[in-house]
Design a protein around this motif. Structure first.
Motif, PDB file in Angstrom:
ATOM      1  N   SER A 102       5.379   5.421  -5.177  1.00 50.48           N
ATOM      2  CA  SER A 102       5.655   5.367  -6.613  1.00 50.48           C
ATOM      3  C   SER A 102       4.904   6.470  -7.351  1.00 50.48           C
ATOM      4  O   SER A 102       5.396   7.022  -8.337  1.00 50.48           O
TER       5      SER A 102
ATOM      6  N   THR B 139       0.824  -1.206   0.000  1.00 51.24           N
ATOM      7  CA  THR B 139       0.000   0.000   0.000  1.00 51.24           C
ATOM      8  C   THR B 139       0.862   1.261   0.000  1.00 51.24           C
ATOM      9  O   THR B 139       0.601   2.222  -0.728  1.00 51.24           O
TER      10      THR B 139
ATOM     11  N   TYR C  48       3.917   1.474  -1.056  1.00 52.33           N
ATOM     12  CA  TYR C  48       4.636   1.574  -2.331  1.00 52.33           C
ATOM     13  C   TYR C  48       3.789   2.278  -3.386  1.00 52.33           C
ATOM     14  O   TYR C  48       4.315   3.076  -4.179  1.00 52.33           O
ATOM     15  N   GLU C  49       2.480   2.002  -3.422  1.00 49.00           N
ATOM     16  CA  GLU C  49       1.613   2.660  -4.404  1.00 49.00           C
ATOM     17  C   GLU C  49       1.668   4.172  -4.247  1.00 49.00           C
ATOM     18  O   GLU C  49       1.748   4.914  -5.235  1.00 49.00           O
ATOM     19  N   ARG C  50       1.637   4.615  -2.997  1.00 50.93           N
ATOM     20  CA  ARG C  50       1.707   6.066  -2.742  1.00 50.93           C
ATOM     21  C   ARG C  50       3.087   6.628  -3.109  1.00 50.93           C
ATOM     22  O   ARG C  50       3.204   7.674  -3.750  1.00 50.93           O
TER      23      ARG C  50
END
Length: 299
Positions: free
Chosen positions: A70, A64, A66-68
């Motif tokens: 990236s 979760t 990592y999504e932010r």
């Protein structure tokens, strides 16, 4: 507060699926990455990565996060690219200075092509036969002919402009061709009441019969038979070629005057200046006569 750099570092580790590859990409050590990820997890209070000797696995919280991270990395890359693109594209007003003769003879085509290619830039051309102070006068770039006297400026040499002694056939038929030692008593066209000329190694202080402040006027007066003139090759070569003027004291130029394009600094050089300097260098390669021999224009 979590340092944004650590968020970008975490995104790089997950994207590369390896501390080693991420370290190589970022130019830091694997140990540094490991320590910064551990501190990031400590500050967040969650486990982001599961590490084993053979593999790296992202936890649910890590996925979760990592999504932010990236998404932030992508926005930063986009912002950097936008700024770099604007830096590469010339924009705004470019103020250029040049000696009058050079500006009239050479700069019109290069400026026309420059403006046609880069539509977001405007050019102000200042023609002046005097010493120019770039920074004090708010100029971006200047063409300088002769010795450089300001070591603080960046200079790119464009070539050398030959200067020759010339006289018309009518003048020579009436007065004869003087030797180098006879130049001091010859009828000359000069730029000051008393100036020193050098021919074939002999220096002569001349007393001009005509004093002008423009090379074109001096050339025209020489063609009219007024006297001997000392003028740049770019001005006299057509008249020499068609016989209206004759070169005195042999084929070697009386002098070679260096031609430079100068600007204040290489540091963070604006695209409008860099592109114009490149255009001037291209012009010099295709148009400037080398060491006194006229170069044919390319077809």
């Amino acid at each position: 507060m979590i340092p944004p750099a650590d968020m970008l570092l975490f995104a790089a580790v997950v994207r590369e699926e390896s501390f080693t590859r991420a370290a190589r990409q970022l130019g830091i050590t694997k140990q540094t990455i490991s320590e910064r990820i551990s501190k990031l997890e400590e500050r967040l209070g969650v486990r982001l990565l599961e590490r084993t000797t053979r593999r790296l696995r992202v936890t649910g919280a890590g996925a979760t996060y990592y999504e932010r991270c990236s998404a932030i990395a992508a926005q930063i890359d986009e912002a950097n690219s936008e700024v770099q693109q604007r830096h590469e594209e010339p924009v705004g007003l470019l103020r250029v200075s040049s000696p009058m003769l050079y500006g009239r003879r050479f700069l019109s085509p290069v400026i026309s092509e420059y403006l046609a290619r880069f539509e977001q830039v405007r050019v102000e051309l200042v023609l002046a036969d005097r010493r120019i102070h770039l920074i004090e006068e708010g100029l971006d770039v200047a063409v300088h002919i002769g010795p450089l006297n300001d070591s603080s400026l960046v200079a790119k040499k464009l070539g050398e402009g030959p200067v020759r002694f010339v006289a018309s056939p009518r003048f020579l038929a009436k007065y004869g061709a003087p030797s180098a030692r006879e130049l001091r008593s010859a009828r000359c066209i000069g730029f000051s009441p008393f100036e020193t000329w050098e021919a074939e190694g002999v220096k002569s202080r001349i007393d001009p019969v005509l004093i002008v402040n423009d090379h074109e006027l001096a050339c025209e007066a020489a063609i009219a038979g007024v006297g001997i003139a000392r003028v740049p090759d770019i001005l006299s070569q057509d008249a020499i070629r068609d016989g209206r003027l004759k070169v005195l004291f042999g084929p070697r130029p009386a002098a070679l005057r260096a031609i430079h394009v100068v600007y204040p600094s290489r540091l963070n050089l604006p695209a409008k200046v860099r592109r114009f300097v490149d255009a001037m260098a291209t012009l010099a390669q295709t148009e400037t006569p080398p060491r006194g021999r006229p170069r044919r224009k390319r077809a």
